[in-house]
Design a protein around this motif. Structure first.
Motif, PDB file in Angstrom:
ATOM      1  N   ARG A 104       0.839  -1.209   0.000  1.00  0.00           N
ATOM      2  CA  ARG A 104       0.000   0.000   0.000  1.00  0.00           C
ATOM      3  C   ARG A 104       0.868   1.250   0.000  1.00  0.00           C
ATOM      4  NH1 ARG A 104      -5.511  -0.346   1.707  1.00  0.00           N
ATOM      5  NH2 ARG A 104      -5.285   1.621   2.817  1.00  0.00           N
ATOM      6  N   ASP A 105       1.919   1.245   0.796  1.00  0.00           N
ATOM      7  CA  ASP A 105       2.820   2.392   0.837  1.00  0.00           C
ATOM      8  C   ASP A 105       3.526   2.600  -0.497  1.00  0.00           C
ATOM      9  OD1 ASP A 105       2.135   2.802   3.469  1.00  0.00           O
ATOM     10  OD2 ASP A 105       3.948   1.880   4.299  1.00  0.00           O
ATOM     11  N   SER A 106       3.659   1.528  -1.270  1.00  0.00           N
ATOM     12  CA  SER A 106       4.315   1.608  -2.577  1.00  0.00           C
ATOM     13  C   SER A 106       3.353   2.018  -3.686  1.00  0.00           C
ATOM     14  CB  SER A 106       4.945   0.254  -2.929  1.00  0.00           C
ATOM     15  OG  SER A 106       5.917  -0.112  -1.966  1.00  0.00           O
ATOM     16  N   GLY A 107       2.094   2.221  -3.330  1.00  0.00           N
ATOM     17  CA  GLY A 107       1.137   2.716  -4.308  1.00  0.00           C
ATOM     18  C   GLY A 107       0.186   1.688  -4.890  1.00  0.00           C
ATOM     19  N   PHE A 108       0.269   0.442  -4.437  1.00  0.00           N
ATOM     20  CA  PHE A 108      -0.647  -0.576  -4.930  1.00  0.00           C
ATOM     21  C   PHE A 108      -2.005  -0.448  -4.251  1.00  0.00           C
ATOM     22  CE2 PHE A 108       3.323  -2.640  -6.108  1.00  0.00           C
ATOM     23  CZ  PHE A 108       3.005  -3.271  -7.305  1.00  0.00           C
ATOM     24  N   ARG A 109      -3.066  -0.639  -5.050  1.00  0.00           N
ATOM     25  CA  ARG A 109      -4.381  -0.898  -4.479  1.00  0.00           C
ATOM     26  C   ARG A 109      -4.523  -2.408  -4.355  1.00  0.00           C
ATOM     27  NH1 ARG A 109      -8.570   2.099  -3.882  1.00  0.00           N
ATOM     28  NH2 ARG A 109     -10.070   0.756  -4.948  1.00  0.00           N
ATOM     29  N   LEU A 110      -5.094  -2.852  -3.255  1.00  0.00           N
ATOM     30  CA  LEU A 110      -5.093  -4.273  -2.936  1.00  0.00           C
ATOM     31  C   LEU A 110      -6.504  -4.848  -2.951  1.00  0.00           C
ATOM     32  CD1 LEU A 110      -2.549  -4.294   0.037  1.00  0.00           C
ATOM     33  CD2 LEU A 110      -2.098  -4.440  -2.425  1.00  0.00           C
ATOM     34  N   GLY A 111      -6.632  -5.974  -3.629  1.00  0.00           N
ATOM     35  CA  GLY A 111      -7.896  -6.681  -3.689  1.00  0.00           C
ATOM     36  C   GLY A 111      -7.776  -8.067  -3.089  1.00  0.00           C
ATOM     37  N   LEU A 112      -8.913  -8.651  -2.771  1.00  0.00           N
ATOM     38  CA  LEU A 112      -8.984 -10.008  -2.251  1.00  0.00           C
ATOM     39  C   LEU A 112     -10.012 -10.766  -3.074  1.00  0.00           C
ATOM     40  CD1 LEU A 112      -8.099 -11.813   0.340  1.00  0.00           C
ATOM     41  CD2 LEU A 112     -10.453 -11.366   1.068  1.00  0.00           C
ATOM     42  N   LEU A 113      -9.684 -12.010  -3.432  1.00  0.00           N
ATOM     43  CA  LEU A 113     -10.625 -12.875  -4.125  1.00  0.00           C
ATOM     44  C   LEU A 113     -10.587 -14.225  -3.428  1.00  0.00           C
ATOM     45  CD1 LEU A 113     -12.594 -13.265  -6.392  1.00  0.00           C
ATOM     46  CD2 LEU A 113     -10.687 -13.703  -7.945  1.00  0.00           C
ATOM     47  N   SER A 114     -11.607 -14.495  -2.629  1.00  0.00           N
ATOM     48  CA  SER A 114     -11.583 -15.673  -1.761  1.00  0.00           C
ATOM     49  C   SER A 114     -12.788 -16.569  -1.974  1.00  0.00           C
ATOM     50  CB  SER A 114     -11.541 -15.238  -0.289  1.00  0.00           C
ATOM     51  OG  SER A 114     -11.564 -16.370   0.564  1.00  0.00           O
ATOM     52  N   ASP A 115     -12.498 -17.861  -2.154  1.00  0.00           N
ATOM     53  CA  ASP A 115     -13.543 -18.870  -2.025  1.00  0.00           C
ATOM     54  C   ASP A 115     -13.714 -19.124  -0.534  1.00  0.00           C
ATOM     55  OD1 ASP A 115     -13.872 -19.133  -4.718  1.00  0.00           O
ATOM     56  OD2 ASP A 115     -12.956 -21.111  -4.890  1.00  0.00           O
ATOM     57  N   CYS A 116     -14.782 -18.613   0.033  1.00  0.00           N
ATOM     58  CA  CYS A 116     -14.951 -18.713   1.486  1.00  0.00           C
ATOM     59  C   CYS A 116     -16.425 -18.863   1.815  1.00  0.00           C
ATOM     60  CB  CYS A 116     -14.376 -17.484   2.186  1.00  0.00           C
ATOM     61  SG  CYS A 116     -15.250 -15.959   1.786  1.00  0.00           S
ATOM     62  N   ALA A 117     -16.667 -19.417   2.988  1.00  0.00           N
ATOM     63  CA  ALA A 117     -18.032 -19.573   3.477  1.00  0.00           C
ATOM     64  C   ALA A 117     -18.435 -18.361   4.307  1.00  0.00           C
ATOM     65  CB  ALA A 117     -18.150 -20.872   4.272  1.00  0.00           C
ATOM     66  N   SER A 118     -19.556 -18.482   4.977  1.00  0.00           N
ATOM     67  CA  SER A 118     -20.163 -17.345   5.679  1.00  0.00           C
ATOM     68  C   SER A 118     -19.294 -16.780   6.794  1.00  0.00           C
ATOM     69  CB  SER A 118     -21.507 -17.781   6.270  1.00  0.00           C
ATOM     70  OG  SER A 118     -21.331 -18.922   7.109  1.00  0.00           O
ATOM     71  N   GLU A 119     -18.467 -17.628   7.433  1.00  0.00           N
ATOM     72  CA  GLU A 119     -17.729 -17.188   8.615  1.00  0.00           C
ATOM     73  C   GLU A 119     -16.833 -15.991   8.325  1.00  0.00           C
ATOM     74  OE1 GLU A 119     -18.098 -21.735   8.708  1.00  0.00           O
ATOM     75  OE2 GLU A 119     -17.521 -20.192   7.259  1.00  0.00           O
ATOM     76  N   VAL A 120     -16.117 -16.042   7.202  1.00  0.00           N
ATOM     77  CA  VAL A 120     -15.203 -14.945   6.853  1.00  0.00           C
ATOM     78  C   VAL A 120     -15.990 -13.673   6.572  1.00  0.00           C
ATOM     79  CG1 VAL A 120     -13.514 -14.117   5.170  1.00  0.00           C
ATOM     80  CG2 VAL A 120     -13.416 -16.484   5.973  1.00  0.00           C
ATOM     81  N   CYS A 121     -17.058 -13.804   5.803  1.00  0.00           N
ATOM     82  CA  CYS A 121     -17.837 -12.613   5.442  1.00  0.00           C
ATOM     83  C   CYS A 121     -18.449 -11.943   6.670  1.00  0.00           C
ATOM     84  CB  CYS A 121     -18.934 -12.997   4.452  1.00  0.00           C
ATOM     85  SG  CYS A 121     -18.302 -13.719   2.927  1.00  0.00           S
ATOM     86  N   GLU A 122     -18.973 -12.740   7.580  1.00  0.00           N
ATOM     87  CA  GLU A 122     -19.632 -12.184   8.762  1.00  0.00           C
ATOM     88  C   GLU A 122     -18.654 -11.503   9.701  1.00  0.00           C
ATOM     89  OE1 GLU A 122     -23.229 -15.526   8.734  1.00  0.00           O
ATOM     90  OE2 GLU A 122     -21.680 -15.596  10.281  1.00  0.00           O
ATOM     91  N   ALA A 123     -17.398 -11.951   9.704  1.00  0.00           N
ATOM     92  CA  ALA A 123     -16.414 -11.403  10.643  1.00  0.00           C
ATOM     93  C   ALA A 123     -15.394 -10.499   9.978  1.00  0.00           C
ATOM     94  CB  ALA A 123     -15.686 -12.553  11.350  1.00  0.00           C
ATOM     95  N   TRP A 124     -15.500 -10.270   8.679  1.00  0.00           N
ATOM     96  CA  TRP A 124     -14.445  -9.583   7.936  1.00  0.00           C
ATOM     97  C   TRP A 124     -14.053  -8.245   8.551  1.00  0.00           C
ATOM     98  CZ3 TRP A 124     -10.610 -10.479   4.875  1.00  0.00           C
ATOM     99  CH2 TRP A 124     -10.018  -9.437   4.169  1.00  0.00           C
TER     100      TRP A 124
END
Length: 231
Positions: A104-124
């Motif tokens: 991020r400090d180097s200027g990149f925008r960061l994305g995430l692409l995850s195959d995940c179930a409900s637990e990750v989404c609810e606690a993200w």
């Protein structure tokens, strides 16, 4: 820069605790831990596209599959235990947060692409990753899983760049690198060479092996620096 989540940003060694986490949930639900673990593993393709809904409804469905219909108070406790187990499984790998900060400090925008179930989404929002990832895209929310082209198009579009301007970094599950390549991204394999057996939980392994490979995320910084120095 687009990242996979489990085994890429998370500590690969944490995966060894997955069955113990399932067993703790099973104990609260009052079902056989072996049968519950099998049900959870077998339902992964459906769970990660949201077929069962929330964690609460997923646990209800899994318990019924195992022959038990838990009451609401038991489900309340099971959801709490299950979320606690899921939190342990998404422990950041040692270098992950520092590398994300460096990018991020180097200027990149960061994305995430995850195959995940409900637990990750609810606690993200409570995870240490949330403040460092600009654009998270979850299979559970989209109703699709990697290597579906829509997921790669979605994360690139939300980052505000064409896919051809994105790196994709992952440990190789779910045919994610082939999907990234087909989308026009530049795939990087994180080999997790320092974590024997780390890939045993990866679903649908990728037959395509990218040219760019790093053992861990610090290797990603070296790779980018090398590419920059070589024009």
């Amino acid at each position: 820069m687009v990242f996979d989540f489990f085994g890429t940003l998370t500590d690969p060694s944490a995966e060894a605790g997955r069955m113990a986490a399932f067993a703790a949930t099973a104990a609260v639900l009052g079902v056989d831990p072996g049968r519950f673990g099998e049900a959870m593993r077998g339902s992964f393709p459906q769970r990660v596209v949201g077929a069962y809904g929330s964690t609460r409804e997923t646990l209800r469905a899994m318990a019924r599959h195992c022959g038990t219909d838990p009451g609401e108070s038991r489900l309340d406790r099971a959801v709490r235990i299950h979320h606690a187990g899921a939190e342990r499984l998404r422990t950041p790998r040692p270098e992950a947060l520092a590398v994300l900060g460096h990018l991020r400090d180097s200027g990149f925008r960061l994305g995430l692409l995850s195959d995940c179930a409900s637990e990750v989404c609810e606690a993200w929002a409570e995870t240490p990753f949330a403040a460092r990832i600009d654009v998270p895209v979850f299979s559970w929310r989209k109703g699709r899983r990697k290597p579906d082209p829509l997921l790669y198009e979605t994360v690139a579009g939300r980052l505000g760049v064409p896919p051809g301007e994105c790196w994709f970094v992952g440990d190789g599950g779910s045919r994610e690198h082939d999907g990234a390549r087909r989308a026009g991204m530049r795939p990087v394999l994180v080999t997790n060479a320092g974590y024997p057996g780390a890939g045993r939980w990866r679903d649908d392994p990728d037959a395509y092996v990218p040219e760019n490979r790093v053992d861990d995320l610090t290797g990603l910084i070296r790779l980018l620096r090398s590419r920059h120095d070589n024009g």
